[in-house]
Design an enzyme around this catalytic site. Structure first.
Site, PDB file in Angstrom:
ATOM      1  N   ASN A   9      -5.246 -14.063  -9.461  1.00 44.85           N
ATOM      2  CA  ASN A   9      -3.797 -13.596  -8.787  1.00 44.85           C
ATOM      3  C   ASN A   9      -3.739 -12.150  -8.309  1.00 44.85           C
ATOM      4  O   ASN A   9      -3.964 -11.584  -9.111  1.00 44.85           O
ATOM      5  CB  ASN A   9      -2.609 -13.985 -10.029  1.00 44.85           C
ATOM      6  CG  ASN A   9      -1.619 -13.372  -9.308  1.00 44.85           C
ATOM      7  OD1 ASN A   9      -1.213 -13.264  -8.344  1.00 44.85           O
ATOM      8  ND2 ASN A   9      -0.384 -13.547 -10.265  1.00 44.85           N
ATOM      9  N   LYS A  11      -1.701 -10.644  -6.710  1.00 48.81           N
ATOM     10  CA  LYS A  11      -0.541  -9.902  -6.867  1.00 48.81           C
ATOM     11  C   LYS A  11      -0.354  -9.113  -5.443  1.00 48.81           C
ATOM     12  O   LYS A  11      -0.849  -9.619  -4.480  1.00 48.81           O
ATOM     13  CB  LYS A  11      -0.401  -9.134  -7.888  1.00 48.81           C
ATOM     14  CG  LYS A  11      -0.728  -9.800  -9.225  1.00 48.81           C
ATOM     15  CD  LYS A  11      -0.094  -9.421 -10.651  1.00 48.81           C
ATOM     16  CE  LYS A  11      -0.488 -10.110 -11.702  1.00 48.81           C
ATOM     17  NZ  LYS A  11      -0.027  -9.652 -12.791  1.00 48.81           N
ATOM     18  N   HIS A  97       5.584 -17.377 -11.934  1.00 47.70           N
ATOM     19  CA  HIS A  97       4.974 -16.243 -12.572  1.00 47.70           C
ATOM     20  C   HIS A  97       6.205 -15.534 -13.049  1.00 47.70           C
ATOM     21  O   HIS A  97       7.259 -15.291 -12.471  1.00 47.70           O
ATOM     22  CB  HIS A  97       4.026 -15.454 -11.600  1.00 47.70           C
ATOM     23  CG  HIS A  97       3.228 -14.507 -12.310  1.00 47.70           C
ATOM     24  ND1 HIS A  97       3.824 -13.208 -12.724  1.00 47.70           N
ATOM     25  CD2 HIS A  97       1.916 -14.526 -12.297  1.00 47.70           C
ATOM     26  CE1 HIS A  97       2.756 -12.683 -13.183  1.00 47.70           C
ATOM     27  NE2 HIS A  97       1.590 -13.295 -13.057  1.00 47.70           N
ATOM     28  N   GLU A  99       6.482 -12.371 -13.266  1.00 44.87           N
ATOM     29  CA  GLU A  99       7.087 -11.336 -12.312  1.00 44.87           C
ATOM     30  C   GLU A  99       8.169 -11.714 -11.353  1.00 44.87           C
ATOM     31  O   GLU A  99       9.125 -11.302 -11.091  1.00 44.87           O
ATOM     32  CB  GLU A  99       5.924 -10.582 -11.637  1.00 44.87           C
ATOM     33  CG  GLU A  99       5.186  -9.626 -12.634  1.00 44.87           C
ATOM     34  CD  GLU A  99       3.407  -9.460 -12.417  1.00 44.87           C
ATOM     35  OE1 GLU A  99       3.374 -10.108 -11.085  1.00 44.87           O
ATOM     36  OE2 GLU A  99       2.706  -9.126 -13.136  1.00 44.87           O
ATOM     37  N   GLU A 169       0.946 -17.437 -19.651  1.00 45.09           N
ATOM     38  CA  GLU A 169       0.892 -16.218 -19.638  1.00 45.09           C
ATOM     39  C   GLU A 169       1.953 -15.312 -20.711  1.00 45.09           C
ATOM     40  O   GLU A 169       2.957 -15.143 -20.025  1.00 45.09           O
ATOM     41  CB  GLU A 169       1.196 -15.838 -18.386  1.00 45.09           C
ATOM     42  CG  GLU A 169      -0.045 -16.390 -17.198  1.00 45.09           C
ATOM     43  CD  GLU A 169      -0.223 -15.666 -15.832  1.00 45.09           C
ATOM     44  OE1 GLU A 169      -1.291 -15.330 -15.685  1.00 45.09           O
ATOM     45  OE2 GLU A 169       0.849 -15.284 -15.274  1.00 45.09           O
ATOM     46  N   GLY A 175      -1.098  -6.992 -17.700  1.00 42.88           N
ATOM     47  CA  GLY A 175      -1.133  -5.996 -17.268  1.00 42.88           C
ATOM     48  C   GLY A 175      -1.218  -4.846 -18.231  1.00 42.88           C
ATOM     49  O   GLY A 175      -1.134  -3.529 -17.811  1.00 42.88           O
ATOM     50  N   SER A 215      -4.124 -10.020 -19.162  1.00 40.27           N
ATOM     51  CA  SER A 215      -5.354  -9.044 -19.482  1.00 40.27           C
ATOM     52  C   SER A 215      -6.818  -9.870 -20.233  1.00 40.27           C
ATOM     53  O   SER A 215      -7.373  -9.502 -20.767  1.00 40.27           O
ATOM     54  CB  SER A 215      -5.170  -8.222 -20.820  1.00 40.27           C
ATOM     55  OG  SER A 215      -3.734  -7.391 -20.377  1.00 40.27           O
ATOM     56  N   GLY A 236      -5.438 -11.492 -13.356  1.00 38.61           N
ATOM     57  CA  GLY A 236      -4.877 -10.352 -12.354  1.00 38.61           C
ATOM     58  C   GLY A 236      -5.625  -9.435 -12.225  1.00 38.61           C
ATOM     59  O   GLY A 236      -6.605  -9.516 -11.262  1.00 38.61           O
ATOM     60  N   GLY A 237      -5.952  -8.138 -12.807  1.00 40.31           N
ATOM     61  CA  GLY A 237      -6.412  -7.003 -12.530  1.00 40.31           C
ATOM     62  C   GLY A 237      -8.019  -7.365 -12.536  1.00 40.31           C
ATOM     63  O   GLY A 237      -8.527  -6.843 -11.453  1.00 40.31           O
TER      64      GLY A 237
HETATM   65  P1  13P Z   1      -3.491  -9.194 -15.719  1.00 34.30           P
HETATM   66  O1  13P Z   1      -4.981  -9.901 -15.793  1.00 34.30           O
HETATM   67  O2  13P Z   1      -3.615  -8.019 -14.872  1.00 34.30           O
HETATM   68  O3  13P Z   1      -3.002  -9.015 -17.317  1.00 34.30           O
HETATM   69  O4  13P Z   1      -2.352 -10.283 -14.916  1.00 34.30           O
HETATM   70  C1  13P Z   1      -2.340 -11.467 -15.628  1.00 34.30           C
HETATM   71  C2  13P Z   1      -1.659 -12.207 -14.496  1.00 34.30           C
HETATM   72  O5  13P Z   1      -0.377 -11.840 -14.638  1.00 34.30           O
HETATM   73  C3  13P Z   1      -2.005 -13.421 -13.640  1.00 34.30           C
HETATM   74  O6  13P Z   1      -1.241 -14.064 -13.054  1.00 34.30           O
END
Ligand code: 13P
Length: 252
Positions: A9, A11, A97, A99, A169, A175, A215, A236-237
Site C-alpha cells: 500500500n 499510500k 483502511h 486512514e 491492521e 507507521g 510495521s 505500507g512503508g
Molecule cells: P506500515 O507498514 O507503514 O506500518 O503501514 C501499514 C499499512 O497501513 C498498510 O496498509
C-alpha cells in the site's frame, strides 16, 4: 488452498516516475529470487494505475487501487468510481483502511456499499479491519474487530464473501514501528477465521486469505508469516523500497 499474498500500500507516496522505477526494481529482484508461492500486489495512487498497469504486464505482479467511490457515477467531484477502475482493468481495491475511516469518516455503511460495487464489477476487495490502541489496552480488540466484520463483509452473500481478502491492521502498529507480536497476530487472525467458520462454514473459512498489516518489514515478516492463520501482509512503508518488499515476499 488459500493464497499467500504480499500487497504494498503505497499510500500518498511516489511520483509516477518514481513509481515506474520502483516497479522496475521489484520486477528485476523477483526474477532473481524466483518467487512463486506468493501473489504480489502493488496499490499505488490512482494517478499511477494506468501507467503501472502497463509496467507490470507479463509479470507476476497484480495491481490495485487504494480506494473507490461508494457511488457508481454522477456529481461527486473528486471521486473515482469502480467502473473507472474496471475500465483500466485493475485487479484489487483496498476498502476500509483505517486512514480512510479516521480521516475521511468512512463508516461501516459506506464500506458495505463500496464492497458491493467492487465485487459486482468483478474486482477483488482487500478489506481492512483493526482496533486502535485504547481499544487494545481496554481488552476489547476482539469485539471491535468482530463488529467491523459483522457490519460489513458478513453482510455480503456467501458467493461475494468468498472473493474478499481480509487485512487485519491494528491501528497502533501502522507507521509506528511497533509491530504486533507473532502471537498477537496469530491470536486475532485465528479469531477472525473462527468467526468466518461460524458464519459461512469451515470450507469457506479455510479458503480466505487473512493478511497482517502494521510495521511489517523485511526483518519481522518471516516470524509473522509462519503462523498458520497469517497468509501474508499488507505493507505500507516497507513496500516503498524494492529490496524490502521483495524480501518480505520471500518470507514464507
Ligand atoms: P506500515 O507498514 O507503514 O506500518 O503501514 C501499514 C499499512 O497501513 C498498510 O496498509
Amino acid at each position: 488452498m488459500r493464497k499467500n499474498i504480499v500487497a504494498g500500500n503505497w499510500k500518498m507516496n511516489k511520483t509516477i516516475e518514481e513509481g515506474v522505477q520502483l516497479v522496475k526494481e521489484i520486477k528485476s529482484l523477483i526474477s532473481e529470487k524466483q518467487i512463486s508461492s506468493v501473489q504480489l500486489i502493488i496499490n499505488p495512487p490512482f494517478t499511477h494505475l494506468s501507467v503501472l498497469k502497463n509496467e507490470i504486464a507479463n509479470s507476476v505482479i497484480k495491481i490495485g487501487a487504494q480506494n473507490c467511490s461508494y457511488e457508481s457515477s454522477g456529481a461527486y467531484t473528486g471521486e473515482v468510481s469502480v467502473g473507472m477502475l474496471k475500465s483500466i482493468d485493475i485487479d484489487y481495491v483496498i476498502i476500509g483502511h483505517s486512514e480512510r475511516r479516521a480521516y475521511f469518516n468512512e463508516t461501516d455503511e459506506i464500506l458495505l456499499k463500496k464492497l458491493n460495487l467492487v465485487l459486482e464489477s468483478g474486482l477483488l476487495p482487500i478489506f481492512c479491519c483493526g482496533e486502535v490502541l485504547s481499544q487494545r489496552d481496554a481488552g476489547i480488540h476482539f469485539e471491535v474487530v468482530r463488529q467491523q466484520i459483522e457490519n460489513t463483509i458478513f453482510k455480503l452473500s456467501e458467493d461475494k464473501f468468498k472473493k474478499v481478502v481480509i487485512a487485519y491492521e491494528p491501528v497502533w502498529a501502522i507507521g509506528t514501528g511497533r509491530t504486533a507480536t507473532s502471537e498477537q497476530a496469530q491470536e486475532i487472525h485465528k479469531y477472525i477465521r473462527n468467526l468466518i467458520t461460524e458464519k459461512f462454514g469451515s470450507t469457506v473459512a479455510s479458503e480466505i486469505s487473512i493478511l497482517y498489516g502494521g510495521s511489517c518489514n523485511a526483518q519481522n515478516a518471516k516470524e509473522l508469516f509462519q503462523n498458520p492463520d497469517v497468509d501474508g501482509g499488507l505493507i505500507g512503508g516497507a513496500s516503498l523500497k524494492a529490496a524490502d518488499f521483495v524480501q518480505i515476499a520471500s518470507s514464507f
